[in-house]
Design an enzyme around this catalytic site. Sequence first.
Site, PDB file in Angstrom:
ATOM      1  N   ARG A  30      -7.549   5.417   4.098  1.00 49.65           N
ATOM      2  CA  ARG A  30      -6.691   5.992   3.096  1.00 49.65           C
ATOM      3  C   ARG A  30      -7.180   7.337   2.640  1.00 49.65           C
ATOM      4  O   ARG A  30      -7.042   7.896   1.475  1.00 49.65           O
ATOM      5  CB  ARG A  30      -6.179   5.139   1.992  1.00 49.65           C
ATOM      6  CG  ARG A  30      -4.976   4.090   2.458  1.00 49.65           C
ATOM      7  CD  ARG A  30      -3.834   4.660   2.665  1.00 49.65           C
ATOM      8  NE  ARG A  30      -3.127   3.470   3.202  1.00 49.65           N
ATOM      9  CZ  ARG A  30      -2.220   2.978   2.288  1.00 49.65           C
ATOM     10  NH1 ARG A  30      -1.978   3.088   1.101  1.00 49.65           N
ATOM     11  NH2 ARG A  30      -1.404   2.051   3.082  1.00 49.65           N
ATOM     12  N   ARG A  34      -2.299  10.616  -1.039  1.00 50.52           N
ATOM     13  CA  ARG A  34      -2.238  11.065  -2.400  1.00 50.52           C
ATOM     14  C   ARG A  34      -3.066  11.423  -3.224  1.00 50.52           C
ATOM     15  O   ARG A  34      -3.055  11.995  -4.222  1.00 50.52           O
ATOM     16  CB  ARG A  34      -1.374   9.807  -2.950  1.00 50.52           C
ATOM     17  CG  ARG A  34      -0.078   9.766  -2.475  1.00 50.52           C
ATOM     18  CD  ARG A  34       0.962   8.862  -3.308  1.00 50.52           C
ATOM     19  NE  ARG A  34       0.328   7.588  -2.530  1.00 50.52           N
ATOM     20  CZ  ARG A  34       1.059   6.287  -2.605  1.00 50.52           C
ATOM     21  NH1 ARG A  34       2.019   6.304  -3.397  1.00 50.52           N
ATOM     22  NH2 ARG A  34       0.464   5.406  -2.361  1.00 50.52           N
ATOM     23  N   ARG A  42       3.538  16.584   1.004  1.00 51.21           N
ATOM     24  CA  ARG A  42       4.736  15.424   0.767  1.00 51.21           C
ATOM     25  C   ARG A  42       5.779  15.968   0.118  1.00 51.21           C
ATOM     26  O   ARG A  42       6.925  15.164  -0.133  1.00 51.21           O
ATOM     27  CB  ARG A  42       3.992  14.511   0.440  1.00 51.21           C
ATOM     28  CG  ARG A  42       3.450  13.433   1.311  1.00 51.21           C
ATOM     29  CD  ARG A  42       4.475  12.502   2.255  1.00 51.21           C
ATOM     30  NE  ARG A  42       4.742  11.346   1.505  1.00 51.21           N
ATOM     31  CZ  ARG A  42       5.885  11.515   0.893  1.00 51.21           C
ATOM     32  NH1 ARG A  42       6.698  12.036   0.868  1.00 51.21           N
ATOM     33  NH2 ARG A  42       5.969  10.149   0.101  1.00 51.21           N
ATOM     34  N   ASP A 102       1.186   5.269  10.105  1.00 51.63           N
ATOM     35  CA  ASP A 102       1.605   4.102   9.214  1.00 51.63           C
ATOM     36  C   ASP A 102       1.802   2.987  10.264  1.00 51.63           C
ATOM     37  O   ASP A 102       2.256   2.981  11.358  1.00 51.63           O
ATOM     38  CB  ASP A 102       2.856   4.068   8.294  1.00 51.63           C
ATOM     39  CG  ASP A 102       2.455   3.238   7.074  1.00 51.63           C
ATOM     40  OD1 ASP A 102       1.868   3.144   6.265  1.00 51.63           O
ATOM     41  OD2 ASP A 102       3.103   2.223   7.549  1.00 51.63           O
ATOM     42  N   TYR A 118       6.051  -8.358   6.778  1.00 53.42           N
ATOM     43  CA  TYR A 118       6.708  -7.090   6.313  1.00 53.42           C
ATOM     44  C   TYR A 118       8.199  -7.455   6.936  1.00 53.42           C
ATOM     45  O   TYR A 118       9.213  -7.592   6.078  1.00 53.42           O
ATOM     46  CB  TYR A 118       6.240  -5.808   6.703  1.00 53.42           C
ATOM     47  CG  TYR A 118       5.390  -5.394   5.532  1.00 53.42           C
ATOM     48  CD1 TYR A 118       5.624  -5.142   4.489  1.00 53.42           C
ATOM     49  CD2 TYR A 118       3.980  -4.885   6.064  1.00 53.42           C
ATOM     50  CE1 TYR A 118       4.498  -4.704   3.454  1.00 53.42           C
ATOM     51  CE2 TYR A 118       3.214  -4.473   5.200  1.00 53.42           C
ATOM     52  CZ  TYR A 118       3.376  -4.278   4.024  1.00 53.42           C
ATOM     53  OH  TYR A 118       2.303  -3.634   2.974  1.00 53.42           O
TER      54      TYR A 118
HETATM   55  O1  CP3 Z   1      -6.286   5.479   6.169  1.00 53.68           O
HETATM   56  C1  CP3 Z   1      -5.616   6.499   6.380  1.00 53.68           C
HETATM   57  O2  CP3 Z   1      -5.883   7.858   5.683  1.00 53.68           O
HETATM   58  C2  CP3 Z   1      -4.518   6.792   7.413  1.00 53.68           C
HETATM   59  C3  CP3 Z   1      -3.272   6.724   7.070  1.00 53.68           C
HETATM   60  C4  CP3 Z   1      -2.638   5.287   6.962  1.00 53.68           C
HETATM   61  C5  CP3 Z   1      -1.365   5.246   6.034  1.00 53.68           C
HETATM   62  N1  CP3 Z   1      -1.104   3.747   6.034  1.00 53.68           N
HETATM   63  C6  CP3 Z   1      -0.824   6.287   5.395  1.00 53.68           C
HETATM   64  C7  CP3 Z   1       0.102   5.925   4.271  1.00 53.68           C
HETATM   65  C8  CP3 Z   1      -2.809   3.974   7.016  1.00 53.68           C
HETATM   66  C9  CP3 Z   1      -4.209   3.544   8.269  1.00 53.68           C
HETATM   67  C10 CP3 Z   1      -1.982   3.149   6.801  1.00 53.68           C
HETATM   68  C11 CP3 Z   1      -1.808   1.642   6.759  1.00 53.68           C
HETATM   69  C12 CP3 Z   1      -1.042   0.906   6.157  1.00 53.68           C
HETATM   70  N2  CP3 Z   1       0.238   1.010   5.847  1.00 53.68           N
HETATM   71  C13 CP3 Z   1      -1.442  -0.381   6.045  1.00 53.68           C
HETATM   72  C14 CP3 Z   1      -2.753  -1.161   6.164  1.00 53.68           C
HETATM   73  C15 CP3 Z   1      -3.967  -0.708   5.266  1.00 53.68           C
HETATM   74  C16 CP3 Z   1      -4.047  -1.445   4.254  1.00 53.68           C
HETATM   75  O3  CP3 Z   1      -3.783  -0.648   2.946  1.00 53.68           O
HETATM   76  O4  CP3 Z   1      -4.181  -2.437   4.154  1.00 53.68           O
HETATM   77  C17 CP3 Z   1      -0.672  -1.225   5.161  1.00 53.68           C
HETATM   78  C18 CP3 Z   1      -0.165  -2.466   4.548  1.00 53.68           C
HETATM   79  C19 CP3 Z   1       0.721  -0.003   5.381  1.00 53.68           C
HETATM   80  C20 CP3 Z   1       2.026  -0.327   4.641  1.00 53.68           C
HETATM   81  C21 CP3 Z   1       2.034   0.778   3.569  1.00 53.68           C
HETATM   82  N3  CP3 Z   1       2.541   2.148   3.877  1.00 53.68           N
HETATM   83  C22 CP3 Z   1       2.116   0.645   2.333  1.00 53.68           C
HETATM   84  C23 CP3 Z   1       1.721  -0.569   1.601  1.00 53.68           C
HETATM   85  C24 CP3 Z   1       2.160   1.918   1.510  1.00 53.68           C
HETATM   86  C25 CP3 Z   1       2.123   2.252   0.315  1.00 53.68           C
HETATM   87  C26 CP3 Z   1       3.356   2.297  -0.650  1.00 53.68           C
HETATM   88  C27 CP3 Z   1       2.923   3.248  -1.831  1.00 53.68           C
HETATM   89  O5  CP3 Z   1       3.710   4.330  -2.101  1.00 53.68           O
HETATM   90  O6  CP3 Z   1       2.134   2.928  -2.825  1.00 53.68           O
HETATM   91  C28 CP3 Z   1       2.337   2.854   2.723  1.00 53.68           C
HETATM   92  C29 CP3 Z   1       2.764   4.195   2.649  1.00 53.68           C
HETATM   93  C30 CP3 Z   1       1.837   5.027   2.933  1.00 53.68           C
HETATM   94  N4  CP3 Z   1       1.138   5.004   4.329  1.00 53.68           N
HETATM   95  C31 CP3 Z   1       1.273   6.087   2.429  1.00 53.68           C
HETATM   96  C32 CP3 Z   1       0.219   6.609   3.071  1.00 53.68           C
HETATM   97  C33 CP3 Z   1      -0.569   8.031   2.751  1.00 53.68           C
HETATM   98  C34 CP3 Z   1       1.464   6.744   0.868  1.00 53.68           C
HETATM   99  C35 CP3 Z   1       2.842   7.515   1.289  1.00 53.68           C
HETATM  100  C36 CP3 Z   1       3.000   8.680   0.353  1.00 53.68           C
HETATM  101  O7  CP3 Z   1       3.771   8.485  -0.790  1.00 53.68           O
HETATM  102  O8  CP3 Z   1       2.706   9.579   0.392  1.00 53.68           O
END
Ligand code: CP3
Length: 372
Positions: A38, A42, A51, A87, A167
């Site tokens: 990540r 953000r 975003r 994602d 999910y």
């Molecule tokens: O790591 C990186 O920088 C690469 C990008 C990346 C994202 N998601 C971008 C993202 C990666 C590798 C993921 C994987 C991902 N997504 C996982 C596995 C990794 C982990 O955290 O265990 C999971 C479980 C997800 C599912 C998911 N997508 C969640 C739980 C969330 C967060 C929701 C929130 O708002 O808190 C997302 C959204 C997400 N994926 C964001 C990002 C940058 C946030 C989106 C935003 O609001 O800008």
Amino acid sequence: MNSLPASHPLVDGRTSDAPLIRALHGHRPERIPVWFMRQAGRSLPEYRSIRADHRMLDACVNPELASEITLQPVRRHGVDAAVFFSDIVVPLKLAGVDVDLVAGRGPVFADPVRSAADVRRCRAEFTADRLRAALDPVRDAVRLTVAQLGGTPLIGFAGAPFTLAAYLVEGGPSRDHLRARTLMHADPETWRELLDWAAELSGVFLEAQVEAGASAVQLFDSWAGSLSAADYRAHVAPASRRTLDAVRDIAYRHPLRDGYAACEETVPAIHFAVGSGHLLEELAAVGVSAIGVDWRTPLDEASRRLGDTVPLQGNLDPAYLGAPPERLAAHLDDVLRRGTRAPAHVLNLGHGVPPETDPDVLTRLVELAHAR
Ligand code: CP3
């Protein structure tokens, strides 16, 4: 695909000797490779400003935006790898599944997949061929990114079948994935079909990223920690293996350079799960180059458990990012010292960068690690 194109950065030599790739192949490069799960996202004001005008999943399928967001943390922090901005639900979305990423929650599905009939419908409707036909935005984003990364490798990734299934069955985020684990035991045959389908889509997603220029991959099995070792082995590991099979045999010839012999290599794969200290042996048995360790298990203990044979990635506790600099530095030194027990070490956090992290702390952490 079973060999990489000549223009791939692992084949033309751009990334084949990068610290990340050398470490994942079990060597100890002069400089410890550092990246953060990540790292794009953000915590960066330049990400938040993009975003403000684009929805998350729209940004993921817009090649210019996905590429720009992937590059932001590399420019800012000088990390040793980019991780593709996307994602784990993107392959499902591109295959046609109705899913959204809800701010502050995560993936939410319009139609949870709970019965044998649901699974059959998904397999018939949201096929691997349909995904393949929709992957151009991902391939284009990877190409645009790799063209600007030079010698810095791009890590591609996918969600592991269990995490996707957790999910899909729940319909959204859940605490202990009880519905998913219930399906696993109530109807193992339907469960197997669900995981096989998720594994196929994740595999196609990984393969497309590697083909377009990713130099390594990471399988995120974020929620596998909720399983016992026996359930992981019996009901989940075969599907995760199947996802990785999509890239396992993609070989390339490492060029003869700097005294290292030319040899056949394969694209390195990292396997990561949160809260999975009890599963390390199972995660390694899926057949990967390196294991990502969360912050709960010290790296020396993880290495000992794995017979000191597996390169490790991790495992700074994200909570230290908000601690005074001298405590963070001491934690870094402790992690680096414990990491010396493994054959090789890629420095990372034990889970993703928290959104409220001060990005300057990450930049200083990279400098500090490189200077050690
Ligand atoms: O790591 C990186 O920088 C690469 C990008 C990346 C994202 N998601 C971008 C993202 C990666 C590798 C993921 C994987 C991902 N997504 C996982 C596995 C990794 C982990 O955290 O265990 C999971 C479980 C997800 C599912 C998911 N997508 C969640 C739980 C969330 C967060 C929701 C929130 O708002 O808190 C997302 C959204 C997400 N994926 C964001 C990002 C940058 C946030 C989106 C935003 O609001 O800008």
